[in-house]
Design an enzyme around this catalytic site. Structure first.
Site, PDB file in Angstrom:
ATOM      1  N   HIS A 186     -15.820  -3.953   1.538  1.00 12.81           N
ATOM      2  CA  HIS A 186     -14.920  -3.120   0.742  1.00 12.81           C
ATOM      3  C   HIS A 186     -13.539  -3.759   0.615  1.00 12.81           C
ATOM      4  O   HIS A 186     -12.967  -3.846  -0.465  1.00 12.81           O
ATOM      5  CB  HIS A 186     -14.810  -1.725   1.362  1.00 12.81           C
ATOM      6  CG  HIS A 186     -14.026  -0.779   0.503  1.00 12.81           C
ATOM      7  ND1 HIS A 186     -12.659  -0.666   0.594  1.00 12.81           N
ATOM      8  CD2 HIS A 186     -14.413   0.045  -0.483  1.00 12.81           C
ATOM      9  CE1 HIS A 186     -12.243   0.215  -0.309  1.00 12.81           C
ATOM     10  NE2 HIS A 186     -13.284   0.665  -0.967  1.00 12.81           N
ATOM     11  N   GLU A 187     -13.021  -4.236   1.731  1.00 20.06           N
ATOM     12  CA  GLU A 187     -11.654  -4.788   1.751  1.00 20.06           C
ATOM     13  C   GLU A 187     -11.538  -6.114   0.997  1.00 20.06           C
ATOM     14  O   GLU A 187     -10.465  -6.437   0.488  1.00 20.06           O
ATOM     15  CB  GLU A 187     -11.203  -5.001   3.197  1.00 20.06           C
ATOM     16  CG  GLU A 187     -11.009  -3.716   3.989  1.00 20.06           C
ATOM     17  CD  GLU A 187      -9.749  -2.967   3.582  1.00 20.06           C
ATOM     18  OE1 GLU A 187      -8.704  -3.619   3.464  1.00 20.06           O
ATOM     19  OE2 GLU A 187      -9.828  -1.743   3.381  1.00 20.06           O
TER      20      GLU A 187
END
Ligand SMILES: *[C@@H]1O[C@H](CO)[C@@H](O)[C@H](O)[C@H]1NC(C)=O
Length: 216
Positions: A71-72
């Site tokens: 996600h990051e």
């Protein structure tokens, strides 16, 4: 037991121990979440530094960490904060207590390390010196360092927090970006959990996981 079998057993145990996740499990987790096929180098660094630097010893915690990392980092595509890659964001993340002249501490690595007061402790923990403060860009250009800082963050800020060892995925979100936990309908937190379910499947874990732990 004869010597050959004995040695084969030792080698076998060593192999299993060294490999928390296989390359194909790792690759599936990334691609089924919409990312490009990861490199062997990315896989090796994930596997090594999850254990050595992140203190991760279970497949479930490895799955939680990888979901957050995907996600990051925009599915491992971004080792630099997109908004700062061109300009270096010279007016953001400024802190006169630890900034070095001409260096900018925008997000780098797979869980976007930011601010000099995070680059400094990460550097001390990994290298016992301040090289990442003096040259923060290594966190983006050196894949080993990108993973090391990522798992330093996990070990220092996430691993020991309440609920994490019980597999509460929401607790990991809370300590990575607690803003998303203020609103229970926050789509960003839900997206993280959805990615976690896909990683779990790729890693051979049963069920979609436990979303609890986010609520502040
Ligand atoms: C939802 O999450 C985003 C991303 O972290 C954050 O910027 C935003 O403030 C959150 N919204 C609410 C209403 O909590």
């Amino acid at each position: 037991m004869n010597l050959i079998i004995f040695l084969a057993c030792i080698a076998g145990i060593g192999l299993v121990d060294a490999q928390l996740i296989s390359f194909s499990q790792f690759s599936n987790a990334v691609t089924k979440n919409g990312g490009p096929t990861p490199s062997q180098e990315q896989y090796n660094n994930f596997n090594n530094f999850a254990r050595i630097r992140g203190r991760i010893s279970t497949v479930q915690e490895a799955a939680m960490a990888l979901a957050q990392i995907l996600h990051e980092s925009d599915r491992l595509r971004a080792k630099r904060e997109y908004a700062c890659a061109q300009t270096q964001c010279p007016n953001s993340y400024r802190d006169s207590r630890c900034d070095k002249p001409g260096q900018y501490y925008y997000g780098r690595g797979y869980i976007q390390l930011t601010w000099c007061y995070n680059y400094g402790p990460a550097s001390q923990a990994i290298f016992r010196d301040d090289r990442l403060l003096r040259n923060p860009d290594q966190v983006a250009t050196n894949d080993q360092i990108a993973w090391q800082t990522t798992f330093w963050f996990w070990s220092d800020r996430v691993h020991d927090k309440p609920g994490v060892q019980q597999g509460k995925f929401g607790a990991t979100t809370r300590w990575i970006n607690g803003n998303e936990c203020r609103d229970p309908n926050n789509q960003t937190a839900k997206n993280r959990f959805k990615m976690y379910g896909i990683v779990r499947q790729a890693f051979g874990l049963q069920g979609s996981g436990d979303p609890s732990g986010c609520k502040l």
